[in-house]
Motif scaffolding. Structure first.
Motif, PDB file in Angstrom:
ATOM      1  N   PRO A 198       0.811  -1.223   0.000  1.00 25.52           N
ATOM      2  CA  PRO A 198       0.000   0.000   0.000  1.00 25.52           C
ATOM      3  C   PRO A 198       0.846   1.275   0.000  1.00 25.52           C
ATOM      4  O   PRO A 198       1.919   1.327   0.596  1.00 25.52           O
ATOM      5  N   PHE A 199       0.324   2.291  -0.678  1.00 21.70           N
ATOM      6  CA  PHE A 199       0.858   3.646  -0.624  1.00 21.70           C
ATOM      7  C   PHE A 199      -0.007   4.427   0.354  1.00 21.70           C
ATOM      8  O   PHE A 199      -1.240   4.424   0.245  1.00 21.70           O
ATOM      9  N   GLY A 204      -4.609   7.710   5.112  1.00 21.56           N
ATOM     10  CA  GLY A 204      -4.511   6.265   5.272  1.00 21.56           C
ATOM     11  C   GLY A 204      -3.886   5.632   4.046  1.00 21.56           C
ATOM     12  O   GLY A 204      -3.280   6.305   3.211  1.00 21.56           O
ATOM     13  N   CYS A 205      -4.031   4.329   3.940  1.00 19.18           N
ATOM     14  CA  CYS A 205      -3.468   3.597   2.820  1.00 19.18           C
ATOM     15  C   CYS A 205      -4.474   3.530   1.681  1.00 19.18           C
ATOM     16  O   CYS A 205      -5.625   3.122   1.891  1.00 19.18           O
ATOM     17  N   ASP A 206      -4.038   3.945   0.504  1.00 18.33           N
ATOM     18  CA  ASP A 206      -4.894   3.922  -0.683  1.00 18.33           C
ATOM     19  C   ASP A 206      -6.182   4.706  -0.480  1.00 18.33           C
ATOM     20  O   ASP A 206      -7.245   4.344  -0.979  1.00 18.33           O
ATOM     21  N   PHE A 214       1.433   2.849  10.350  1.00 18.07           N
ATOM     22  CA  PHE A 214       2.171   4.091  10.148  1.00 18.07           C
ATOM     23  C   PHE A 214       1.717   5.171  11.120  1.00 18.07           C
ATOM     24  O   PHE A 214       2.493   6.010  11.548  1.00 18.07           O
ATOM     25  N   PHE A 215       0.431   5.172  11.437  1.00 16.36           N
ATOM     26  CA  PHE A 215      -0.121   6.248  12.250  1.00 16.36           C
ATOM     27  C   PHE A 215      -0.138   5.890  13.733  1.00 16.36           C
ATOM     28  O   PHE A 215      -0.412   6.713  14.572  1.00 16.36           O
ATOM     29  N   PHE A 259       4.832   7.399   6.481  1.00 13.53           N
ATOM     30  CA  PHE A 259       5.011   6.427   5.409  1.00 13.53           C
ATOM     31  C   PHE A 259       6.386   6.567   4.771  1.00 13.53           C
ATOM     32  O   PHE A 259       7.105   5.589   4.562  1.00 13.53           O
ATOM     33  N   MET A 260       6.773   7.805   4.465  1.00 18.63           N
ATOM     34  CA  MET A 260       8.070   8.007   3.818  1.00 18.63           C
ATOM     35  C   MET A 260       9.227   7.676   4.749  1.00 18.63           C
ATOM     36  O   MET A 260      10.271   7.190   4.312  1.00 18.63           O
TER      37      MET A 260
END
Length: 454
Positions: A198-199, A204-206, A214-215, A259-260
């Motif tokens: 997922p990105f 959130g994701c997608d 991530f959060f 995420f990054m």
């Protein structure tokens, strides 16, 4: 045309002349995507964001040819330099199998060529230790070469990692790592071993809420896939992880910081080569030369094109294969004019402080939009002059694109319900105010009922 006073002036589009050109073109052209039935008249006046079509309509172009014309039309910041030279034939030579120069030495060259462009690209990528460039014809070829050199560098390797929502090109190789619309990839064979994760952006994701961690400061699907215990992919067998720092076709999705940071940590921990696709977001579009510069990632390979006028794969010398015949001329770029224009574009960005201008004008555009956008606009986001306006429905998005065109403003859709705005990097305060004003008028004209235009 006086850029300082020009304004859009458009009747019904496409006009009768444009319709003839469209029909003539399509009689011989294979089916392809066309954003508008707008036909630029290359013999008429055009300057910066203003362009005249074959019916005499003057339009304000906030697409910059999907970023491929970073300074718009006939921009004197570049064109004045090109006029100084008597162009030659052939302008395009066999890949990188030949050298070309102008004058007794590179330092005394009459005009910049491919060698100078590569030098400039290493200079603007030196923060990542990059010192070597391979030029090609397009962004897809730049990505093909990135996949090729990292696979060779990591041999024997059998995996690649891509992110959902990505778009990396339309060649068979790049389609294997394109994970956006199904229409791009249907029926085509894929390279084996491509894993998709997922990105994640701030929502959130997608675009959906998720439990990726991530959060919450936890793990991630990317890390879990690679975990030595319980994971199913050996990190040592991964040739590359490829990422658009900002997703383009996928909807102008800006990644979350968490995420990054996770991407940075994973690629660093496992020494996985990170290939960044800067084809749409690079060369100053976001207010930095590379969109990657906004984030904690450390790219190993940069793929560039569009605004650069040629394709380029940029990395460190040890990542490129040592054998001379590994890359060759098939994906090699020997475009004299393209190299010259790319070098002049980089010079103009530096000479006229266009990174700062893109940042200022981008903030101006977002402020104007946020002050007056109606409730049908769900999100306004962007870095520099890479801007996105997301609507409540795909139908409204399509109707706004059409309503803007009718008022003389060119825009483009992306993702499911988003419009992307890409004004020239040297846009003025007046041009941003003018373009955003027309855009808001188009939104208002669509109103609460948003039917897809016929």
């Amino acid at each position: 045309m006086d850029r300082d006073t020009a304004e859009p002036d458009a009747d019904a589009l496409p006009g009768p002349n444009a319709q003839q050109w469209v029909e003539f073109h399509q009689e011989y052209s294979a089916p392809s995507e066309y954003s508008h039935e707008f036909v630029w008249d290359v013999t008429r006046e055009a300057d910066g964001p203003f362009v005249t079509d074959v019916d005499g309509n003057v339009l304000l172009d906030f697409t910059c040819h999907i970023g491929a014309a970073p300074l718009g039309y006939n921009n004197e910041k570049v064109l004045a330099k090109v006029r100084e030279f008597d162009l030659v034939e052939p302008m395009k030579i066999a890949g990188q199998d030949m050298y070309f120069g102008s004058g007794p030495s590179p330092g005394e060259a009459e005009f910049p060529g491919s060698s100078h462009l590569m030098q400039k690209l290493t200079e603007v990528s030196s923060q990542y230790g990059m010192d070597t460039v391979f030029l090609s014809n397009s962004g897809a070829e730049a990505m093909e070469n990135a996949m090729k050199i990292t696979t060779d560098y990591r041999a024997p390797s059998k995996y690649g990692v891509a992110f959902s929502g990505s778009f990396h090109g339309r060649t068979l190789g790049t389609l294997s790592i394109t994970k956006s619309k199904e229409v791009y990839t249907r029926h085509y064979p894929e390279i084996s071993g491509i894993e998709t994760v997922p990105f994640c952006d701030d929502r959130g994701c997608d675009g959906e809420s998720c439990d990726c961690g991530f959060f919450a400061g936890g793990g991630s699907q990317l890390r879990d896939m690679l975990a030595p215990e319980g994971g199913y992919v050996d990190p040592d067998e991964i040739a590359f992880l490829t990422l658009e720092p900002i997703q383009g076709v996928g909807g102008y999705r800006f990644p979350s910081e968490a995420f990054m940071q996770e991407v940075a940590d994973v690629t660093d921990t496992y020494d996985i080569p990170l290939v960044v696709d800067e084809i749409q977001a690079g060369i100053g579009r976001t207010g930095e030369i590379w969109a990657s510069d906004h984030y904690p990632i450390e790219p190993d390979v940069i793929a560039s094109a569009k605004a650069l006028r040629v394709g380029a794969t940029i990395s460190r010398s040890e990542v490129f294969p040592s054998e001379k015949n590994r890359l060759g001329s098939t994906f090699g770029g020997g475009d004299m004019l393209g190299s010259m224009m790319g070098a002049f574009t980089l010079e103009a960005i530096d000479e006229y402080d266009l990174l700062d201008n893109a940042t200022r004008r981008g903030e101006q555009a977002k402020e104007l939009l946020r002050d007056d956008a109606p409730d049908s606009v769900e999100d306004i986001r962007g870095k520099g002059l890479m801007l996105a306006v997301e609507f409540d429905t795909p139908e409204r998005r399509t109707s706004v694109v059409q309503a803007a065109l009718e008022r003389g403003l060119l825009t483009l859709g992306c993702g499911k319900k988003t419009i992307r705005l890409l004004p020239p990097l040297d846009s003025t305060e007046r041009e941003i105010e003018l373009g955003i004003g027309i855009f808001l008028e188009a939104i208002e004209a669509v109103g609460p009922s948003a039917k897809v235009a016929d």
